[in-house]
Design a protein around this motif. Structure first.
Motif, PDB file in Angstrom:
ATOM      1  N   ALA A 201     -36.359  51.855  21.897  1.00 49.44           N
ATOM      2  CA  ALA A 201     -36.343  51.544  20.640  1.00 49.44           C
ATOM      3  C   ALA A 201     -35.619  50.992  19.789  1.00 49.44           C
ATOM      4  O   ALA A 201     -34.188  51.641  20.046  1.00 49.44           O
ATOM      5  CB  ALA A 201     -37.588  52.104  20.131  1.00 49.44           C
ATOM      6  N   PHE A 202     -35.140  50.240  18.416  1.00 46.75           N
ATOM      7  CA  PHE A 202     -34.361  49.876  18.253  1.00 46.75           C
ATOM      8  C   PHE A 202     -34.205  50.628  15.993  1.00 46.75           C
ATOM      9  O   PHE A 202     -35.523  49.768  16.290  1.00 46.75           O
ATOM     10  CB  PHE A 202     -33.773  48.470  18.068  1.00 46.75           C
ATOM     11  N   GLN A 203     -33.414  50.250  16.027  1.00 43.83           N
ATOM     12  CA  GLN A 203     -33.863  50.529  14.331  1.00 43.83           C
ATOM     13  C   GLN A 203     -32.056  49.752  13.734  1.00 43.83           C
ATOM     14  O   GLN A 203     -30.638  49.159  13.908  1.00 43.83           O
ATOM     15  CB  GLN A 203     -33.002  52.174  13.960  1.00 43.83           C
ATOM     16  N   VAL A 204     -32.809  49.289  12.222  1.00 44.89           N
ATOM     17  CA  VAL A 204     -31.851  47.971  12.017  1.00 44.89           C
ATOM     18  C   VAL A 204     -31.095  48.866   9.978  1.00 44.89           C
ATOM     19  O   VAL A 204     -31.964  50.050   9.999  1.00 44.89           O
ATOM     20  CB  VAL A 204     -31.766  46.886  11.489  1.00 44.89           C
ATOM     21  N   ASP A 351     -32.248  44.211  27.358  1.00 46.64           N
ATOM     22  CA  ASP A 351     -31.126  43.572  28.071  1.00 46.64           C
ATOM     23  C   ASP A 351     -30.011  43.644  26.503  1.00 46.64           C
ATOM     24  O   ASP A 351     -29.305  43.598  26.215  1.00 46.64           O
ATOM     25  CB  ASP A 351     -31.561  42.294  27.913  1.00 46.64           C
ATOM     26  N   LEU A 352     -30.964  43.772  25.302  1.00 46.40           N
ATOM     27  CA  LEU A 352     -30.485  44.240  23.939  1.00 46.40           C
ATOM     28  C   LEU A 352     -29.622  45.595  24.128  1.00 46.40           C
ATOM     29  O   LEU A 352     -28.406  46.014  23.529  1.00 46.40           O
ATOM     30  CB  LEU A 352     -30.948  44.422  22.669  1.00 46.40           C
ATOM     31  N   LYS A 353     -30.594  46.473  24.929  1.00 45.68           N
ATOM     32  CA  LYS A 353     -30.224  47.924  24.652  1.00 45.68           C
ATOM     33  C   LYS A 353     -28.412  47.902  25.348  1.00 45.68           C
ATOM     34  O   LYS A 353     -27.660  48.333  25.237  1.00 45.68           O
ATOM     35  CB  LYS A 353     -30.808  48.812  25.876  1.00 45.68           C
ATOM     36  N   GLY A 354     -28.364  46.851  26.701  1.00 46.55           N
ATOM     37  CA  GLY A 354     -27.396  46.327  27.357  1.00 46.55           C
ATOM     38  C   GLY A 354     -26.076  46.520  26.240  1.00 46.55           C
ATOM     39  O   GLY A 354     -25.209  46.007  27.132  1.00 46.55           O
ATOM     40  N   THR A 355     -26.640  45.225  25.979  1.00 44.02           N
ATOM     41  CA  THR A 355     -25.167  44.434  24.983  1.00 44.02           C
ATOM     42  C   THR A 355     -24.721  45.726  24.486  1.00 44.02           C
ATOM     43  O   THR A 355     -23.103  45.547  23.938  1.00 44.02           O
ATOM     44  CB  THR A 355     -26.516  43.692  24.016  1.00 44.02           C
ATOM     45  N   LEU A 356     -25.823  45.994  23.774  1.00 41.12           N
ATOM     46  CA  LEU A 356     -25.095  46.742  22.782  1.00 41.12           C
ATOM     47  C   LEU A 356     -24.367  48.361  23.047  1.00 41.12           C
ATOM     48  O   LEU A 356     -22.900  48.543  22.304  1.00 41.12           O
ATOM     49  CB  LEU A 356     -26.271  47.717  21.198  1.00 41.12           C
TER      50      LEU A 356
END
Length: 394
Positions: A201-204, A351-356
């Motif tokens: 889960a992500f947060q902006v 994918d996004l988690k790894g990129t960050l």
């Protein structure tokens, strides 16, 4: 400035952090150095000027091309003698020695560099003198030009004049600073919050630091010397110290260049001319294809046959800074292409988690899902610093 040497199948010269020559008048005293095979030599870089400041000497050893930097020569005793006073240097970082009190070279004195290494070996320079008491850059200015290769861009020019006809030998260095504006910057960022059974889960959130406007910096890597001996007067007019193609992104917003003009002795000028000759077959002095060894004016007191690289120079220096905006010369025209092609791409889940986590890309927007761009496109700190330089003016 620095010189260092490396190996590539055979021993060759590798020149680091030095200048470039646009052109050179041929009349000068011959330099008595010699070019020969290279061994493990002491590399000395020493320049003192008429500026009242802590002067600097660097001592290094050769290094291989697969190494990142030259080997520092540590724990040496370094001093400069002017016949009346001896100035000692402290090692402030490995291989970098700074005079323990500020001093300025004076026109009436001669200077000699002395070095004693940790192993007891001693070295000395020829005595050198300041060539002139003062010199000035009369004008430093920029013009939109087309160079000899048909490329359009910005030329940086110097005008200088010595009515006493004592300067004659000039060398130029520069540092440039430029504003960087990240084209795909967002005021928001995205962070990983928690790992759920359904995925991460992500947060902006709002960004916590300045990432849109930064300031990049670079310095010359080439040899840039000229003399006025074959001219009717000791004057340089429209001498070009820098050309920047209009497609170079450093011009995109605001640009500044600080030019230093050194008046050299004939011996120093001849040394740099010879140094330029060693690298002229390559497009850059960073090239690995530099043949031979260039002796300077420093020698061993223990073995006069020992090779020592580098040059002890005493020079008069002055500097000027110039600012201009892209709009000053290219009003209403397209900006140069950015440093790299910026393409927002959707990312999600692992994918996004790894990129960050790797810091490869940064958040841009949530148009149709989270979209990211390469770090350099969205965070100017990838190319410079978000701290405004002390000298910067808008």
């Amino acid at each position: 400035m620095s010189l260092s040497f490396g190996y590539k199948e055979k021993l060759t010269i590798k020149l680091i952090g030095f200048l470039f020559l646009f052109g050179i008048s041929a009349c000068t005293e011959p330099f008595q150095g010699e070019v020969e095979g290279l061994e493990d030599v002491l590399v000395v870089n020493a320049l003192i000027t008429n500026e009242n400041k802590a002067q600097e000497v660097s001592l290094t050893r050769p290094y291989r091309f697969d190494e990142d930097a030259p080997t520092a020569e540590q724990n040496a005793i370094v001093s400069i003698d002017d016949g009346e006073e001896q100035f000692f240097f402290d090692e402030v970082e490995p291989g970098k020695y700074i005079s323990n009190i500020p001093f300025a070279a004076e026109i009436s004195k001669t200077y000699r560099l002395d070095i004693t290494l940790e192993n007891g070996r001693s070295y000395r320079s020829d005595t050198m003198q300041l060539p002139v008491a003062t010199t000035n850059i009369d004008e430093l200015y920029a013009e939109r030009i087309t160079d000899d290769d048909g490329e359009e861009g910005m030329g940086i020019f110097v005008d200088t004049f010595d009515a006493s006809k004592q300067s004659n030998y000039y060398r130029y260095e520069y540092d440039e600073t430029f504003k960087i504006i990240a084209p795909f910057w967002s005021p928001q960022d995205i962070v990983f919050v928690i790992q759920l059974s359904t995925g991460p889960a992500f947060q902006v959130i709002l960004r916590e630091r300045e990432e849109r406007v930064c300031y990049g910096a670079d310095s010359e890597k080439t040899i840039n010397v000229i003399n006025t001996l074959n001219l009717g007067e000791d004057r340089l007019s429209r001498f070009r110290v820098r050309f920047i193609g209009r497609d170079n992104y450093i011009l995109s917003h605001r640009y500044s260049i600080n030019v230093r003009q050194y008046v050299q002795t004939p011996e120093a000028f001849a040394y740099y001319d010879a140094l330029r000759g060693l690298s002229q077959s390559s497009t850059t002095v960073f090239s690995e294809d530099q043949p031979g060894f260039l002796a300077g004016n420093i020698f061993s007191l223990d073995d006069r046959n020992e090779n020592v690289a580098g040059f002890f120079e005493v020079a008069t220096v002055t500097e000027k800074r110039l600012f201009f905006d892209y709009e000053d010369f290219f009003a209403g025209e397209d900006l140069p292409p950015y440093f790299q092609n910026c393409i927002p791409a959707p990312q999600s889940g692992e994918d996004l988690k790894g990129t960050l986590a790797r810091g490869e890309r940064v958040y841009f927007d949530s148009n149709g899902g989270f979209r990211t761009v390469s770090r350099a496109c969205g965070d100017c700190n990838a190319l410079g610093s978000n701290k405004i330089p002390d000298f910067w003016v808008e």
